[in-house]
Write a protein that holds these residues in place. Structure first.
Motif, PDB file in Angstrom:
ATOM      1  N   THR A 253     -13.393 -29.703   2.195  1.00  0.00           N
ATOM      2  CA  THR A 253     -12.192 -30.526   2.254  1.00  0.00           C
ATOM      3  C   THR A 253     -11.682 -30.771   0.842  1.00  0.00           C
ATOM      4  OG1 THR A 253     -13.009 -31.634   4.241  1.00  0.00           O
ATOM      5  CG2 THR A 253     -11.212 -32.709   3.031  1.00  0.00           C
ATOM      6  N   TYR A 254     -10.440 -30.363   0.574  1.00  0.00           N
ATOM      7  CA  TYR A 254      -9.871 -30.559  -0.757  1.00  0.00           C
ATOM      8  C   TYR A 254      -9.171 -31.915  -0.830  1.00  0.00           C
ATOM      9  CZ  TYR A 254      -6.997 -30.066  -4.913  1.00  0.00           C
ATOM     10  OH  TYR A 254      -6.406 -30.273  -6.137  1.00  0.00           O
ATOM     11  N   GLY A 255      -9.351 -32.568  -1.957  1.00  0.00           N
ATOM     12  CA  GLY A 255      -8.683 -33.849  -2.151  1.00  0.00           C
ATOM     13  C   GLY A 255      -9.188 -34.554  -3.388  1.00  0.00           C
ATOM     14  N   PRO A 256      -8.749 -35.811  -3.600  1.00  0.00           N
ATOM     15  CA  PRO A 256      -9.187 -36.561  -4.782  1.00  0.00           C
ATOM     16  C   PRO A 256     -10.563 -37.174  -4.576  1.00  0.00           C
ATOM     17  CG  PRO A 256      -7.662 -37.880  -3.490  1.00  0.00           C
ATOM     18  CD  PRO A 256      -7.738 -36.550  -2.810  1.00  0.00           C
ATOM     19  N   PHE A 257     -11.272 -37.363  -5.709  1.00  0.00           N
ATOM     20  CA  PHE A 257     -12.499 -38.153  -5.738  1.00  0.00           C
ATOM     21  C   PHE A 257     -12.121 -39.486  -6.358  1.00  0.00           C
ATOM     22  CE2 PHE A 257     -14.426 -33.750  -6.644  1.00  0.00           C
ATOM     23  CZ  PHE A 257     -14.414 -33.428  -5.291  1.00  0.00           C
TER      24      PHE A 257
ATOM     25  N   LEU B 276     -24.311 -34.443   0.379  1.00  0.00           N
ATOM     26  CA  LEU B 276     -22.900 -34.448   0.003  1.00  0.00           C
ATOM     27  C   LEU B 276     -22.755 -33.712  -1.314  1.00  0.00           C
ATOM     28  CD1 LEU B 276     -19.914 -35.494   0.223  1.00  0.00           C
ATOM     29  CD2 LEU B 276     -20.689 -37.502  -1.065  1.00  0.00           C
ATOM     30  N   GLU B 277     -21.822 -32.766  -1.371  1.00  0.00           N
ATOM     31  CA  GLU B 277     -21.535 -32.064  -2.616  1.00  0.00           C
ATOM     32  C   GLU B 277     -20.084 -32.264  -2.993  1.00  0.00           C
ATOM     33  OE1 GLU B 277     -22.603 -27.984  -2.803  1.00  0.00           O
ATOM     34  OE2 GLU B 277     -24.765 -28.384  -2.778  1.00  0.00           O
ATOM     35  N   LEU B 278     -19.869 -32.686  -4.230  1.00  0.00           N
ATOM     36  CA  LEU B 278     -18.531 -32.822  -4.789  1.00  0.00           C
ATOM     37  C   LEU B 278     -18.344 -31.726  -5.821  1.00  0.00           C
ATOM     38  CD1 LEU B 278     -18.524 -36.699  -5.359  1.00  0.00           C
ATOM     39  CD2 LEU B 278     -17.740 -35.434  -3.332  1.00  0.00           C
ATOM     40  N   GLN B 279     -17.450 -30.803  -5.551  1.00  0.00           N
ATOM     41  CA  GLN B 279     -17.222 -29.665  -6.431  1.00  0.00           C
ATOM     42  C   GLN B 279     -15.896 -29.847  -7.148  1.00  0.00           C
ATOM     43  OE1 GLN B 279     -17.608 -26.019  -4.229  1.00  0.00           O
ATOM     44  NE2 GLN B 279     -19.607 -26.570  -3.373  1.00  0.00           N
ATOM     45  N   GLY B 280     -15.992 -30.256  -8.399  1.00  0.00           N
ATOM     46  CA  GLY B 280     -14.793 -30.508  -9.191  1.00  0.00           C
ATOM     47  C   GLY B 280     -14.753 -29.634 -10.420  1.00  0.00           C
TER      48      GLY B 280
ATOM     49  N   ALA C  84      -7.688 -41.441  -8.687  1.00  0.00           N
ATOM     50  CA  ALA C  84      -8.419 -40.169  -8.694  1.00  0.00           C
ATOM     51  C   ALA C  84      -9.170 -39.975 -10.005  1.00  0.00           C
ATOM     52  CB  ALA C  84      -7.473 -39.009  -8.460  1.00  0.00           C
ATOM     53  N   ILE C  85     -10.481 -39.725  -9.892  1.00  0.00           N
ATOM     54  CA  ILE C  85     -11.260 -39.300 -11.058  1.00  0.00           C
ATOM     55  C   ILE C  85     -11.064 -37.815 -11.294  1.00  0.00           C
ATOM     56  CG2 ILE C  85     -13.613 -39.066 -11.973  1.00  0.00           C
ATOM     57  CD1 ILE C  85     -14.405 -41.435 -10.210  1.00  0.00           C
ATOM     58  N   ASP C  86     -10.965 -37.081 -10.220  1.00  0.00           N
ATOM     59  CA  ASP C  86     -10.802 -35.631 -10.264  1.00  0.00           C
ATOM     60  C   ASP C  86     -10.343 -35.178  -8.893  1.00  0.00           C
ATOM     61  OD1 ASP C  86     -10.834 -33.016 -11.143  1.00  0.00           O
ATOM     62  OD2 ASP C  86     -13.005 -32.788 -11.102  1.00  0.00           O
ATOM     63  N   HIS C  87      -9.894 -33.938  -8.776  1.00  0.00           N
ATOM     64  CA  HIS C  87      -9.572 -33.324  -7.494  1.00  0.00           C
ATOM     65  C   HIS C  87     -10.474 -32.109  -7.299  1.00  0.00           C
ATOM     66  CE1 HIS C  87      -5.971 -35.758  -8.049  1.00  0.00           C
ATOM     67  NE2 HIS C  87      -5.678 -35.561  -6.758  1.00  0.00           N
TER      68      HIS C  87
END
Length: 483
Positions: free
Chosen positions: A50-54, A82-86, A61-64
């Protein structure tokens, strides 16, 4: 690490330190979904990118980037992941980690309890350790992950991949299954002696033991090859000044790594390079030239020689270089003989010495043959070459592989470690004792049962079926953080 620490959720940057195009922050634990909601502002579908802001605490937003949620047990660790890929900037990734920690400690709007209680920074290798503890992989597969990351050759990487896929574990488990069957028969006979079961004859115990020992020896041969792919060899170049050690290092490496001049004593300290021969990594170390102690008053050269002898003592193989163009000089030949004697004393059989007669292009062919056949080079442990022209280098490479026990086969090999080889050796020793007890006329079934149990335990340590906490700590502490 306590059991409560192993149960608490963890977070870490899962990509290598430094800047990169993509950076990953990974969270693992039970009940990660509310944290994913807090960080992304939405409910994530399982296993859907899922693409979006963190988002930070203020909703900015810290990053997208991409967020992926893997509910346990269908995840790498067996827990919710949970993986956040920025973007791969170190500052951005640290901001995301800090945001995970603060969001986890913040009260949930519905319950008032922390969103993810106890979230902490992961220790090295803790994600993989949890995968092992949650039966997603066994210990040999977990070690193969680190070996795949650290692989220095293509053959090592392919072998590590096979181990990660379970090739090594399958071989070990097949041996353990055979041992379990034998143990069951032996212990049943011990429990019901009134049945007068002729165990050794009817159960064909000796045949089964012989078959297990033969299978175990085959796995040991493969494991030694896999350990060689992983560990490689440490090869030290030794000899008098100007024998051509630096030239040989450059020739083997295919690059000008060491300074080469006609001036004696140019190399004052160790110079090393890792090369590969048929996929086997070799760390080749060029050392300062060796002399008799009375031949130099240069303090720097003395220190360099001391370091040379230290490297020789730690080597798997020593290439003792002889300068064919100076072998007819009495002083040079006497110094070579003195160094050869000291090499024998220093190594005491722990390493193999290959005598390399260099500068073969500078002398007559008959002279080369004469020196190859004469002491101090024993039969099969000498090779003539020219580091300048490259003549004879292939023969030296082949000699090194033969000395290491390499069987010139990489297909089907699995990665192994020295601890695996040692455990297999221990299992083989106990099986040999079991065979001796089985061959006795009085049966000695109680001793046979004990040796089978000890062999079984040794195999279990490879895959982690029987592993102490200190062993797990030693193994996983060598992993990188985030893996």
């Amino acid at each position: 690490m306590s059991w409560s620490d192993r149960q608490s959720p963890i977070v870490a940057v899962a990509t290598a330190p430094g800047r990169g195009a993509v950076g990953i922050v990974r969270v693992s634990g039970r009940g990660v979904a509310p944290l994913a909601q807090a960080l992304t502002g939405r409910t994530l579908l399982p296993r859907v990118a899922t693409y979006g802001p963190f988002l930070d605490a203020d909703g900015q937003a810290i990053d997208h980037g991409l967020a992926l949620y893997f509910p346990g047990p269908h995840s790498y660790t067996g827990e919710d992941v949970l993986e956040l890929q920025g973007h791969g900037g170190p500052v951005v990734l640290q901001l995301l980690v800090a945001r995970c920690l603060t969001a986890a400690a913040a009260p949930d709007a519905a319950t008032g309890r922390p969103v993810l209680p106890g979230l902490r920074l992961a220790q090295p290798g803790e994600f993989t350790e949890r995968a092992f503890l949650n039966d997603k992989i066994d210990l040999a597969q977990a070690e193969a992950i680190a070996d795949l990351i650290d692989a220095s050759t293509e053959a090592a990487a392919r072998s590590a991949t096979r181990s990660l896929g379970g090739a090594f574990s399958h071989e070990v488990n097949a041996l353990r299954d055979g041992l379990i069957h034998l143990r069951m028969l032996v212990e049943a006979t011990l429990d019901f002696p009134e049945e007068e079961i002729d165990f050794l004859e009817k159960a064909n115990a000796r045949g089964k033991l012989d078959g297990l020992q033969a299978a175990l020896q085959g796995v040991m041969r493969q494991a030694r090859q896999g350990a060689l792919l992983r560990e490689g060899l440490q090869v030290v170049l030794a000899g008098q000044p100007n024998a051509g050690k630096s030239s040989l290092l450059n020739a083997l490496a295919g690059a000008e790594l060491a300074i080469v001049t006609p001036i004696a004593g140019t190399t004052r300290d160790k110079v090393s390079e890792t090369i590969q021969i048929e996929g086997v990594p070799l760390k080749v170390i060029d050392t300062a030239g060796l002399r008799a102690d009375h031949e130099t008053s240069d303090e720097v050269e003395r220190i360099g020689m001391a370091r040379s002898w230290e490297a020789i003592g730690q080597a798997d193989a020593v290439l003792f270089l002889h300068d064919l163009s100076r072998m007819a000089e009495p002083a040079y030949a006497a110094a070579d003989a003195e160094i050869a004697q000291r090499l024998g004393e220093a190594l005491a059989g722990a390493s193999t010495v290959i005598h390399v007669f260099n500068k073969a292009d500078a002398v007559a062919t008959e002279a080369v043959a004469t020196h190859l056949a004469a002491p101090p080079a024993p039969a099969g442990q000498a090779v003539a070459l020219s580091a300048r022209t490259g003549e004879g280098l292939d023969s030296l490479r082949q000699r090194l592989l033969d000395m290491a026990g390499w069987q010139h086969q990489t297909e089907g090999l699995f990665m192994a470690r020295q601890r695996h080889v040692q455990a297999l050796g221990e299992a083989a020793e106990h099986l040999a004792l079991a065979q001796a007890h089985a061959a006795q006329q009085d049966g000695a079934l109680d001793l046979l049962a004990e040796e089978l149990r000890l062999s079984h335990d040794a195999l279990g340590r490879i895959t982690g079926a029987f592993s102490a906490d200190d062993l797990l700590g030693e193994i996983f502490s060598r992993f990188c953080i985030g893996k």
